[in-house]
Design a protein around this motif. Structure first.
Motif, PDB file in Angstrom:
ATOM      1  N   TRP A 117      -3.101  11.475   5.038  1.00 49.70           N
ATOM      2  CA  TRP A 117      -3.173  11.033   6.389  1.00 49.70           C
ATOM      3  C   TRP A 117      -4.795  10.370   6.591  1.00 49.70           C
ATOM      4  O   TRP A 117      -5.665  11.231   6.065  1.00 49.70           O
ATOM      5  CB  TRP A 117      -3.130  11.864   7.546  1.00 49.70           C
ATOM      6  N   THR A 118      -4.962   9.084   7.075  1.00 48.09           N
ATOM      7  CA  THR A 118      -6.267   8.848   7.147  1.00 48.09           C
ATOM      8  C   THR A 118      -6.422   7.985   8.355  1.00 48.09           C
ATOM      9  O   THR A 118      -5.642   7.353   8.803  1.00 48.09           O
ATOM     10  CB  THR A 118      -6.592   7.613   6.144  1.00 48.09           C
ATOM     11  N   SER A 119      -7.559   8.047   9.190  1.00 46.24           N
ATOM     12  CA  SER A 119      -8.145   7.600  10.408  1.00 46.24           C
ATOM     13  C   SER A 119      -8.561   6.536   9.832  1.00 46.24           C
ATOM     14  O   SER A 119      -9.443   6.280   9.228  1.00 46.24           O
ATOM     15  CB  SER A 119      -8.859   8.452  11.286  1.00 46.24           C
ATOM     16  N   ARG A 120      -8.204   5.202  10.650  1.00 48.32           N
ATOM     17  CA  ARG A 120      -8.529   4.032  10.517  1.00 48.32           C
ATOM     18  C   ARG A 120      -9.463   3.472  11.493  1.00 48.32           C
ATOM     19  O   ARG A 120      -9.548   2.212  11.734  1.00 48.32           O
ATOM     20  CB  ARG A 120      -7.350   2.996  10.195  1.00 48.32           C
ATOM     21  N   VAL A 121     -10.098   4.504  12.336  1.00 46.29           N
ATOM     22  CA  VAL A 121     -11.052   4.027  13.329  1.00 46.29           C
ATOM     23  C   VAL A 121     -12.382   3.882  12.972  1.00 46.29           C
ATOM     24  O   VAL A 121     -12.790   4.850  11.965  1.00 46.29           O
ATOM     25  CB  VAL A 121     -10.736   5.243  14.430  1.00 46.29           C
ATOM     26  N   THR A 122     -13.203   3.104  13.169  1.00 48.28           N
ATOM     27  CA  THR A 122     -14.562   3.073  12.984  1.00 48.28           C
ATOM     28  C   THR A 122     -15.361   3.091  13.894  1.00 48.28           C
ATOM     29  O   THR A 122     -14.852   3.073  14.970  1.00 48.28           O
ATOM     30  CB  THR A 122     -14.820   1.518  12.205  1.00 48.28           C
ATOM     31  N   TRP A 167      -3.707   5.123  12.490  1.00 45.64           N
ATOM     32  CA  TRP A 167      -3.457   6.301  11.644  1.00 45.64           C
ATOM     33  C   TRP A 167      -2.689   5.576  10.349  1.00 45.64           C
ATOM     34  O   TRP A 167      -1.819   4.662  10.659  1.00 45.64           O
ATOM     35  CB  TRP A 167      -2.681   7.380  11.809  1.00 45.64           C
ATOM     36  N   GLU A 168      -3.064   5.956   9.078  1.00 43.47           N
ATOM     37  CA  GLU A 168      -2.595   5.598   7.846  1.00 43.47           C
ATOM     38  C   GLU A 168      -1.887   6.932   7.346  1.00 43.47           C
ATOM     39  O   GLU A 168      -2.387   7.844   6.991  1.00 43.47           O
ATOM     40  CB  GLU A 168      -3.327   4.830   7.038  1.00 43.47           C
ATOM     41  N   TYR A 169      -0.497   6.836   6.758  1.00 41.27           N
ATOM     42  CA  TYR A 169       0.041   8.097   6.181  1.00 41.27           C
ATOM     43  C   TYR A 169       0.420   7.301   4.885  1.00 41.27           C
ATOM     44  O   TYR A 169       1.294   6.357   4.872  1.00 41.27           O
ATOM     45  CB  TYR A 169       1.266   8.598   6.755  1.00 41.27           C
ATOM     46  N   ASN A 170      -0.021   7.643   3.803  1.00 46.34           N
ATOM     47  CA  ASN A 170       0.303   7.163   2.423  1.00 46.34           C
ATOM     48  C   ASN A 170       1.205   7.751   1.627  1.00 46.34           C
ATOM     49  O   ASN A 170       1.206   8.930   1.493  1.00 46.34           O
ATOM     50  CB  ASN A 170      -0.903   7.107   1.474  1.00 46.34           C
ATOM     51  N   LEU A 171       2.440   7.176   1.237  1.00 49.22           N
ATOM     52  CA  LEU A 171       3.644   7.798   0.673  1.00 49.22           C
ATOM     53  C   LEU A 171       3.290   8.292  -0.820  1.00 49.22           C
ATOM     54  O   LEU A 171       3.888   9.456  -1.070  1.00 49.22           O
ATOM     55  CB  LEU A 171       4.818   7.059   0.744  1.00 49.22           C
ATOM     56  N   THR A 172       2.423   7.730  -1.546  1.00 44.23           N
ATOM     57  CA  THR A 172       1.908   8.137  -2.754  1.00 44.23           C
ATOM     58  C   THR A 172       1.208   9.126  -2.779  1.00 44.23           C
ATOM     59  O   THR A 172       1.234  10.154  -3.391  1.00 44.23           O
ATOM     60  CB  THR A 172       1.380   6.790  -3.486  1.00 44.23           C
ATOM     61  N   THR A 173       0.030   9.289  -1.994  1.00 45.69           N
ATOM     62  CA  THR A 173      -0.727  10.361  -2.081  1.00 45.69           C
ATOM     63  C   THR A 173      -0.404  11.538  -0.881  1.00 45.69           C
ATOM     64  O   THR A 173      -0.884  12.555  -1.218  1.00 45.69           O
ATOM     65  CB  THR A 173      -2.374   9.913  -1.672  1.00 45.69           C
ATOM     66  N   LYS A 198       0.768  -1.317   0.051  1.00 48.48           N
ATOM     67  CA  LYS A 198       0.107   0.216   0.010  1.00 48.48           C
ATOM     68  C   LYS A 198       0.903   1.085   0.034  1.00 48.48           C
ATOM     69  O   LYS A 198       0.276   2.442  -0.165  1.00 48.48           O
ATOM     70  CB  LYS A 198      -1.172   0.112   1.190  1.00 48.48           C
ATOM     71  N   LYS A 199       2.140   1.078   0.160  1.00 47.80           N
ATOM     72  CA  LYS A 199       2.981   2.153   0.261  1.00 47.80           C
ATOM     73  C   LYS A 199       2.642   3.329   1.338  1.00 47.80           C
ATOM     74  O   LYS A 199       2.525   4.518   1.199  1.00 47.80           O
ATOM     75  CB  LYS A 199       3.146   2.781  -0.961  1.00 47.80           C
ATOM     76  N   SER A 200       2.371   2.457   2.523  1.00 55.44           N
ATOM     77  CA  SER A 200       1.691   3.217   3.520  1.00 55.44           C
ATOM     78  C   SER A 200       2.370   3.127   5.160  1.00 55.44           C
ATOM     79  O   SER A 200       2.721   1.728   5.192  1.00 55.44           O
ATOM     80  CB  SER A 200       0.250   3.150   3.749  1.00 55.44           C
ATOM     81  N   PHE A 201       2.494   3.970   5.827  1.00 51.26           N
ATOM     82  CA  PHE A 201       2.580   3.526   7.426  1.00 51.26           C
ATOM     83  C   PHE A 201       1.434   3.448   8.057  1.00 51.26           C
ATOM     84  O   PHE A 201       0.508   4.206   7.717  1.00 51.26           O
ATOM     85  CB  PHE A 201       3.381   4.813   7.981  1.00 51.26           C
ATOM     86  N   PHE A 202       1.168   2.562   8.995  1.00 53.26           N
ATOM     87  CA  PHE A 202       0.314   2.374   9.956  1.00 53.26           C
ATOM     88  C   PHE A 202       0.852   2.560  11.345  1.00 53.26           C
ATOM     89  O   PHE A 202       1.621   1.677  11.535  1.00 53.26           O
ATOM     90  CB  PHE A 202      -0.499   0.912   9.581  1.00 53.26           C
ATOM     91  N   MET A 203       0.252   3.671  12.060  1.00 55.62           N
ATOM     92  CA  MET A 203       0.761   3.804  13.332  1.00 55.62           C
ATOM     93  C   MET A 203      -0.545   4.155  14.374  1.00 55.62           C
ATOM     94  O   MET A 203      -1.579   4.133  13.933  1.00 55.62           O
ATOM     95  CB  MET A 203       1.366   5.402  13.288  1.00 55.62           C
ATOM     96  N   ILE A 204      -0.023   3.870  15.742  1.00 53.11           N
ATOM     97  CA  ILE A 204      -0.899   3.898  16.456  1.00 53.11           C
ATOM     98  C   ILE A 204      -0.732   5.104  17.491  1.00 53.11           C
ATOM     99  O   ILE A 204       0.477   5.043  17.740  1.00 53.11           O
ATOM    100  CB  ILE A 204      -1.188   2.789  17.413  1.00 53.11           C
ATOM    101  N   GLY A 262       4.076  -4.921  16.028  1.00 53.45           N
ATOM    102  CA  GLY A 262       3.790  -6.086  15.561  1.00 53.45           C
ATOM    103  C   GLY A 262       2.120  -6.439  15.627  1.00 53.45           C
ATOM    104  O   GLY A 262       1.562  -6.893  14.772  1.00 53.45           O
ATOM    105  N   TRP A 263       1.754  -5.984  16.724  1.00 57.91           N
ATOM    106  CA  TRP A 263       0.163  -6.119  17.100  1.00 57.91           C
ATOM    107  C   TRP A 263      -0.599  -4.995  16.150  1.00 57.91           C
ATOM    108  O   TRP A 263      -1.473  -5.557  15.701  1.00 57.91           O
ATOM    109  CB  TRP A 263      -0.013  -5.602  18.632  1.00 57.91           C
ATOM    110  N   ILE A 264      -0.074  -3.916  15.937  1.00 65.03           N
ATOM    111  CA  ILE A 264      -0.820  -3.099  14.964  1.00 65.03           C
ATOM    112  C   ILE A 264      -0.888  -3.829  13.551  1.00 65.03           C
ATOM    113  O   ILE A 264      -1.947  -3.877  12.996  1.00 65.03           O
ATOM    114  CB  ILE A 264      -0.011  -2.042  14.679  1.00 65.03           C
ATOM    115  N   ASP A 265       0.111  -4.341  13.116  1.00 64.91           N
ATOM    116  CA  ASP A 265       0.225  -5.127  11.781  1.00 64.91           C
ATOM    117  C   ASP A 265      -0.624  -6.073  11.827  1.00 64.91           C
ATOM    118  O   ASP A 265      -1.537  -6.433  10.863  1.00 64.91           O
ATOM    119  CB  ASP A 265       1.623  -5.644  11.533  1.00 64.91           C
ATOM    120  N   LEU A 266      -0.877  -7.045  13.004  1.00 64.25           N
ATOM    121  CA  LEU A 266      -1.786  -8.032  12.751  1.00 64.25           C
ATOM    122  C   LEU A 266      -3.080  -7.752  12.919  1.00 64.25           C
ATOM    123  O   LEU A 266      -4.104  -8.172  12.175  1.00 64.25           O
ATOM    124  CB  LEU A 266      -1.474  -9.010  14.286  1.00 64.25           C
ATOM    125  N   TYR A 267      -3.275  -6.915  13.788  1.00 62.19           N
ATOM    126  CA  TYR A 267      -4.909  -6.142  14.157  1.00 62.19           C
ATOM    127  C   TYR A 267      -5.174  -5.571  12.891  1.00 62.19           C
ATOM    128  O   TYR A 267      -6.440  -5.860  12.282  1.00 62.19           O
ATOM    129  CB  TYR A 267      -4.785  -5.225  15.121  1.00 62.19           C
TER     130      TYR A 267
END
Length: 132
Positions: free
Chosen positions: A101-106, A92-98, A79-85, A118-123
């Protein structure tokens, strides 16, 4: 940032706002991304990128005001993105191409506190990517 030569550490560059607790650093291709820790006054630091042997750092603009202090994250090469908590447990996602920033909270968001890379990645992969 420092290098070790013959058992001695030598400073090679100072990252803007380097006096921080926490934060992240990522290496992607020929660039280094660093920041988003907490300053001594409790305010979140900026997010910076360097691609010139780490001597110059450029601030990545448009960090969402709602983004808290970051202390861990992962890089998704597809996805060329960082996923951070952040310290509020929000992903949060930060996409390097675009460069967005996108909140990934629902609405069914479960608070994630004290969770690291590691847990962020799995979750995230189990919860969000399986729905795409």
């Amino acid at each position: 940032l420092s290098t070790q030569n013959s058992g001695e550490w030598t400073t090679i560059a100072k990252v803007n706002e380097a006096n921080q607790r926490g934060g992240v650093a990522f290496v992607v291709e020929d660039k280094v991304y660093a920041g988003l820790g907490e300053k001594s006054n409790g305010i979140r630091n900026g997010f910076y990128v360097s691609s010139d042997s780490l001597t110059k750092w450029e601030l990545i603009p448009s960090i969402p005001a709602q983004l808290g202090v970051i202390s861990s994250g992962v890089y998704d090469e597809q996805k060329k993105s960082f996923f951070m908590i952040d310290n509020d447990g929000k992903i949060w996602e930060y996409n390097l191409t675009t460069e967005q920033w996108t909140s990934r909270v629902t609405d069914s968001y479960e608070k994630l506190s004290h969770v690291h890379a590691g847990w962020i990645d799995l979750y995230f992969r189990a919860r969000y990517l399986s729905k795409e």
